[in-house]
Design an enzyme around this catalytic site. Sequence first.
Site, short mmCIF file in Angstrom:
data_model
loop_
_atom_site.label_atom_id
_atom_site.label_comp_id
_atom_site.label_asym_id
_atom_site.label_seq_id
_atom_site.Cartn_x
_atom_site.Cartn_y
_atom_site.Cartn_z
N ASP A 88 3.59 -25.88 0.34
CA ASP A 88 4.26 -24.77 1.02
C ASP A 88 4.55 -23.71 -0.04
O ASP A 88 4.31 -23.93 -1.22
CB ASP A 88 5.58 -25.27 1.65
CG ASP A 88 6.16 -24.26 2.65
OD1 ASP A 88 5.56 -23.17 2.81
OD2 ASP A 88 7.19 -24.57 3.27
N TRP A 93 5.67 10.21 7.42
CA TRP A 93 6.05 8.97 6.74
C TRP A 93 6.51 9.25 5.31
O TRP A 93 7.15 8.42 4.69
CB TRP A 93 4.91 7.95 6.78
CG TRP A 93 3.86 8.10 5.71
CD1 TRP A 93 2.90 9.06 5.64
CD2 TRP A 93 3.67 7.26 4.57
NE1 TRP A 93 2.13 8.87 4.52
CE2 TRP A 93 2.58 7.76 3.84
CE3 TRP A 93 4.31 6.11 4.06
CZ2 TRP A 93 2.11 7.20 2.66
CZ3 TRP A 93 3.84 5.56 2.89
CH2 TRP A 93 2.75 6.09 2.20
N HIS A 113 2.12 6.10 -4.31
CA HIS A 113 0.75 5.89 -4.76
C HIS A 113 0.43 4.42 -5.05
O HIS A 113 -0.54 3.89 -4.53
CB HIS A 113 0.34 6.77 -5.94
CG HIS A 113 -1.09 6.54 -6.26
ND1 HIS A 113 -2.12 7.17 -5.60
CD2 HIS A 113 -1.68 5.63 -7.06
CE1 HIS A 113 -3.26 6.68 -6.00
NE2 HIS A 113 -3.03 5.74 -6.90
N LYS A 118 -15.18 -3.26 -9.95
CA LYS A 118 -15.17 -4.20 -8.83
C LYS A 118 -16.38 -3.96 -7.94
O LYS A 118 -17.09 -4.90 -7.56
CB LYS A 118 -13.90 -4.02 -7.99
CG LYS A 118 -12.68 -4.72 -8.54
CD LYS A 118 -11.56 -4.55 -7.54
CE LYS A 118 -10.21 -4.87 -8.13
NZ LYS A 118 -9.99 -6.28 -8.39
N GLU A 135 1.72 1.98 -3.72
CA GLU A 135 1.71 1.30 -2.41
C GLU A 135 0.30 1.20 -1.85
O GLU A 135 -0.08 0.22 -1.23
CB GLU A 135 2.63 2.06 -1.44
CG GLU A 135 2.55 1.61 0.02
CD GLU A 135 3.12 0.22 0.26
OE1 GLU A 135 3.73 -0.33 -0.67
OE2 GLU A 135 2.93 -0.31 1.36
N HIS A 159 -0.30 13.33 -8.59
CA HIS A 159 -1.49 13.96 -8.00
C HIS A 159 -1.25 14.30 -6.53
O HIS A 159 -2.07 14.95 -5.91
CB HIS A 159 -2.77 13.11 -8.21
CG HIS A 159 -2.75 11.79 -7.55
ND1 HIS A 159 -3.45 10.71 -8.03
CD2 HIS A 159 -2.14 11.33 -6.44
CE1 HIS A 159 -3.27 9.67 -7.25
NE2 HIS A 159 -2.48 10.03 -6.28
N HIS A 160 -0.12 13.84 -5.98
CA HIS A 160 0.28 14.26 -4.64
C HIS A 160 1.09 15.55 -4.68
O HIS A 160 1.48 16.06 -3.64
CB HIS A 160 1.10 13.17 -3.96
CG HIS A 160 0.34 11.91 -3.76
ND1 HIS A 160 -0.38 11.65 -2.61
CD2 HIS A 160 0.13 10.84 -4.56
CE1 HIS A 160 -0.97 10.48 -2.72
NE2 HIS A 160 -0.69 9.96 -3.89
N ARG A 204 -3.05 19.53 8.34
CA ARG A 204 -2.67 18.28 9.00
C ARG A 204 -1.31 18.46 9.65
O ARG A 204 -0.59 19.43 9.38
CB ARG A 204 -2.64 17.16 7.98
CG ARG A 204 -1.58 17.29 6.93
CD ARG A 204 -1.73 16.13 5.98
NE ARG A 204 -0.63 16.09 5.02
CZ ARG A 204 -0.26 14.96 4.42
NH1 ARG A 204 -0.89 13.83 4.71
NH2 ARG A 204 0.71 14.97 3.56
N TYR A 240 -2.29 0.75 -3.52
CA TYR A 240 -2.94 -0.40 -4.17
C TYR A 240 -2.30 -1.71 -3.79
O TYR A 240 -2.96 -2.76 -3.77
CB TYR A 240 -2.98 -0.19 -5.69
CG TYR A 240 -3.89 0.95 -6.02
CD1 TYR A 240 -5.27 0.77 -6.04
CD2 TYR A 240 -3.40 2.23 -6.20
CE1 TYR A 240 -6.12 1.83 -6.26
CE2 TYR A 240 -4.25 3.29 -6.42
CZ TYR A 240 -5.61 3.08 -6.45
OH TYR A 240 -6.46 4.13 -6.66
N THR A 258 -11.88 0.35 -10.53
CA THR A 258 -12.32 0.22 -9.13
C THR A 258 -13.84 0.13 -9.07
O THR A 258 -14.40 -0.70 -8.34
CB THR A 258 -11.82 1.42 -8.31
OG1 THR A 258 -10.44 1.61 -8.57
CG2 THR A 258 -12.04 1.19 -6.83
N SER A 264 12.99 -7.23 2.51
CA SER A 264 12.09 -8.30 2.95
C SER A 264 10.89 -8.43 2.01
O SER A 264 10.52 -9.54 1.60
CB SER A 264 11.63 -7.99 4.38
OG SER A 264 10.47 -8.73 4.70
N SER A 265 10.28 -7.29 1.66
CA SER A 265 9.08 -7.34 0.82
C SER A 265 9.42 -7.81 -0.60
O SER A 265 8.63 -8.54 -1.21
CB SER A 265 8.43 -5.97 0.74
OG SER A 265 8.12 -5.52 2.03
N SER A 290 -13.56 -10.39 -2.28
CA SER A 290 -14.06 -11.23 -3.36
C SER A 290 -14.20 -12.69 -2.94
O SER A 290 -14.92 -13.46 -3.59
CB SER A 290 -13.12 -11.15 -4.57
OG SER A 290 -12.88 -9.81 -4.92
N HIS A 325 3.80 6.45 13.59
CA HIS A 325 2.45 5.89 13.41
C HIS A 325 2.22 5.54 11.94
O HIS A 325 1.84 4.42 11.61
CB HIS A 325 1.38 6.89 13.88
CG HIS A 325 -0.01 6.59 13.38
ND1 HIS A 325 -0.77 5.57 13.88
CD2 HIS A 325 -0.74 7.15 12.37
CE1 HIS A 325 -1.93 5.53 13.22
NE2 HIS A 325 -1.93 6.47 12.30
#
Length: 545
Positions: free
Chosen positions: A106, A142, A254, A332, A256, A303-304, A451, A258, A329, A170-171, A269, A77
Amino acid sequence: MAARAESTPAVPAWQRGRGASWVRPARPQADGLVYIVSSGVFFAAAGVMALLMRTQLATANAEVVTRESYNELLTVHGSAMVFLFAMPLIAGLGNYLVPLMIGARDMAFPRLNALSLWLYLFSGVVMMLSFLAEGGTAQAGWTAYPPLSSQQAGNGMDLWILSLHLIGVSSLLGAINFIVTIHNLRAPGMTWTRMPLFVWSMDVFAWLLLAVLPTLSAGLTLLLLDRQAGTHFFDPTGGGSPLLWQHAFWFFGHPEVYVLILPAMGIISEVLPVFARKPIFGYKAIAFSSVAIAFFSMLVWAHHMFTVGLPNVLNVYFMIASMIIAVPTGMKIFNWLATLWRGNLHFDAPMLYALGFLSIFTVGGLTGIFLAAFPVDWQLHDSYFVVAHFHYTIFGGVVFGLLAGLHYWWPKLYGRLLDERLGKASFWLMFAGFHLTFLPQHFLGLLGMPRRIYTYGEGGLWEGYNMASTIGSYVMGLGVLVILVNMAKTSRTGRRAGNDPWQANTLEWYTTSPPPEHNFDSVPYVASPRPLYDLRRRLKESDAV
Ligand code: CU
């Protein structure tokens, strides 16, 4: 036959005919559409997995799925939502929209684009087929912490690693393509400060991916070597360290967040000024705060890891660095609020989803500040409070943002408007279902529910909160169904959109809906961030003469 070949001399033989159109799709926009549709399929698959987990957790001592299956479900998931749904949907929207918004025909490298697409689809198939491996698919979450991930028997874990490697390549190719496209193919007059904010966010998205994704790939390679080649990178008994993986994973993990949220912020925006009938407030602040967020996001990963026993001086550093991200943040958020202030607000479905984003993401950001304080994190680490925080930012932020974008650009993609009533109904189902699902999870976390557990005993408050959360998840499922019905229903019978159904500001609304193969017959000179607004005003003035 000979005459036909002569009439298209520029196309080499291998690119002609039906088969070739799959290697290099005939319409440049087709890549984007395949991305969008397949990411929708993976969203449905990963969503069903979430519903299965929520069904298992609805009541105490339930036996809907086994412990092993539950671990598989929670792992895939998470991985599928991040890598097979959110990133590809962003890539798909970007593929379709970035060239249109900068007035290009293109992407810069169409064939590279097709390669990214195929690698992504193959990665998705590998991840789903890994369920069939002996011993099932990956069961380590994950985040794949060793020793769980390095010790799991069977090849499911190896297939999961392969899948992530493929999506990584790919990315990266996609990111290079976006950067070259945005830096080189902008329409005449479109300077950096006249570029649509969504395009700004896609540029930062791509640079950030290039900076952090290789770290994940390197970590995955070491993990695979530990599993298959007898190395001990993450094995303390052989002189390795499981913390090495955590550093590698979170240096990617982390940022990721963002990578996913910045494009969603870009969409917001675009949507807010159109439906507030006002120019965006603080264009430059919003554009440059994206760069600041990307930069700081690379400095906060541990921080993780507040509970692994880092020296306190590092804990303090990572706490302060994490809290600093709240500054760009917050910039914004205040600029968006100022855009809405005294605007002529139109509450169409894209606007509702954008406001949903704004309200939910702000709450997710606030619980993020709680968790960034390491003494608080020591209490809440690995509890449902973290799950709730994560989904407020990623579901409330990314998914609501993407849904705002999907409802906003759908008329451009398919030439027909979505049904407004169904659009509003889907929003309210999603919004109510979301809070019912994830708000109680904050309380569950505070009550100490860890969790990733697959079941729990009777008694106490856990049962009620869990039941509420499960009901909420089904309400959200209903919301997704309403969105699908809306898309299916209006695909033939919906009102024709015309070029510019929203009175929008950016170049993609200058061309037909859907756009022709070459996107534009002509592109107007861009003299401000709102070329279409300028055009409408000039038309009005010439009418008045
Ligand atoms: Cu983080």
